[in-house]
Design an enzyme around this catalytic site. Structure first.
Site, PDB file in Angstrom:
ATOM      1  N   SER A 143      40.089  47.356  40.436  1.00 38.96           N
ATOM      2  CA  SER A 143      39.792  48.611  39.750  1.00 38.96           C
ATOM      3  C   SER A 143      40.334  49.715  40.629  1.00 38.96           C
ATOM      4  O   SER A 143      40.540  49.517  41.836  1.00 38.96           O
ATOM      5  CB  SER A 143      38.273  48.781  39.590  1.00 38.96           C
ATOM      6  OG  SER A 143      37.906  50.114  39.313  1.00 38.96           O
ATOM      7  N   TYR A 156      29.548  48.535  42.800  1.00 41.86           N
ATOM      8  CA  TYR A 156      30.811  48.241  42.124  1.00 41.86           C
ATOM      9  C   TYR A 156      31.996  48.576  43.016  1.00 41.86           C
ATOM     10  O   TYR A 156      32.923  47.768  43.170  1.00 41.86           O
ATOM     11  CB  TYR A 156      30.872  49.038  40.821  1.00 41.86           C
ATOM     12  CG  TYR A 156      32.083  48.775  39.971  1.00 41.86           C
ATOM     13  CD1 TYR A 156      32.139  47.673  39.127  1.00 41.86           C
ATOM     14  CD2 TYR A 156      33.180  49.640  39.985  1.00 41.86           C
ATOM     15  CE1 TYR A 156      33.238  47.441  38.325  1.00 41.86           C
ATOM     16  CE2 TYR A 156      34.285  49.413  39.193  1.00 41.86           C
ATOM     17  CZ  TYR A 156      34.317  48.313  38.372  1.00 41.86           C
ATOM     18  OH  TYR A 156      35.417  48.081  37.581  1.00 41.86           O
TER      19      TYR A 156
END
Length: 250
Positions: A143, A156
């Protein structure tokens, strides 16, 4: 479309979003695809789409946080197709939108367990399969949160940074075996999950406003980057974290 003909590819989290788009892209390029997801019905749906278009696919379940499940999924793929040439480790989970001091240890450990340890487990069993074929390629879907901070997403971001680091170490360690390992780092992408979260909000407009290209990515655009990295066109590319973000990192 990248040429990956006569190759065997494995994709986790392939029941929807970027994972489904990646499985379909592999099939369009000529690969036989193992479509894996924690949800058996969505994996079967992706595999059916591939077969209906004339491609080769098998579907199965995998829980990437469970070592036995991962080992069994890789073994099923190798048994069915005679080996493994490419893997895209896409499965993962999001985390709740909150600052670090308001996050429980259980939540932090769950996100890291699935996203980071799950990617580790996939690579642990994929790498020997690639070695037995004399080489291959792995792409880990990280990501842009693996490259810089996303506010209120500590677990995350920590996990995705870990995936980028794991990718780089594996790229160096397994280069002598002819194995390339890269990461794709998508920015906000209009997956079904994103659309569900954004419904009824101004999230899309806000994200588009801070993206130089003026729009968000489609799952197909992230998938194209992942499959390209598995193809011979990227034969001298290893150890990178490729942003697919419309210029946001710039």
């Amino acid at each position: 479309m990248s040429d990956v003909s006569r190759r065997v590819a494995l994709v986790t989290g392939a029941g929807s979003g970027i994972g489904r788009a990646t499985a379909l892209e592999f099939a369009r390029g000529g690969a036989a695809v193992a479509v894996l997801d924690i949800d058996e019905s969505t994996a079967a749906g992706t595999a059916e789409m591939i077969r209906n278009a004339g491609g080769q696919a098998l579907s199965g379940t995998v829980d990437i946080a469970d070592e036995r499940s991962v080992r069994a999924a890789v073994e099923r793929t190798v048994t069915a197709y005679g080996g493994l040439d490419c893997a895209v480790n896409n499965a993962g989970v999001a985390s709740h939108h909150r600052q670090l001091d308001r996050m429980t240890l259980d939540e932090f450990e769950r996100v890291v367990r699935v996203n980071l340890a799950g990617t580790f487990l996939c690579m642990k069993y994929e790498l020997p399969a690639l070695q037995s074929r004399g080489g291959g390629a792995i792409v880990n879907i990280a990501s842009n949160g693996g490259l810089y901070a996303i506010p209120h997403a500590p677990a995350y971001v920590a996990a995705k940074h870990g995936i980028v680091g794991l990718t780089k170490v594996a790229a160096v360690d397994y280069a002598p075996d002819g194995i390339r390992v890269n990461a794709v780092c998508p920015g906000p992408t209009r997956t079904p999950g994103f659309e569900k979260v954004a419904a009824g909000t101004d999230m899309v407009a806000t994200q588009e406003a801070i993206t130089p290209l003026g729009r968000l990515a489609t799952p197909q655009e992230a998938a194209a980057a992942a499959v390209w990295l598995c193809s011979d066109a990227a034969s001298y590319v290893t150890g990178i974290a490729l942003s697919v973000d419309g210029g946001r990192r710039a």
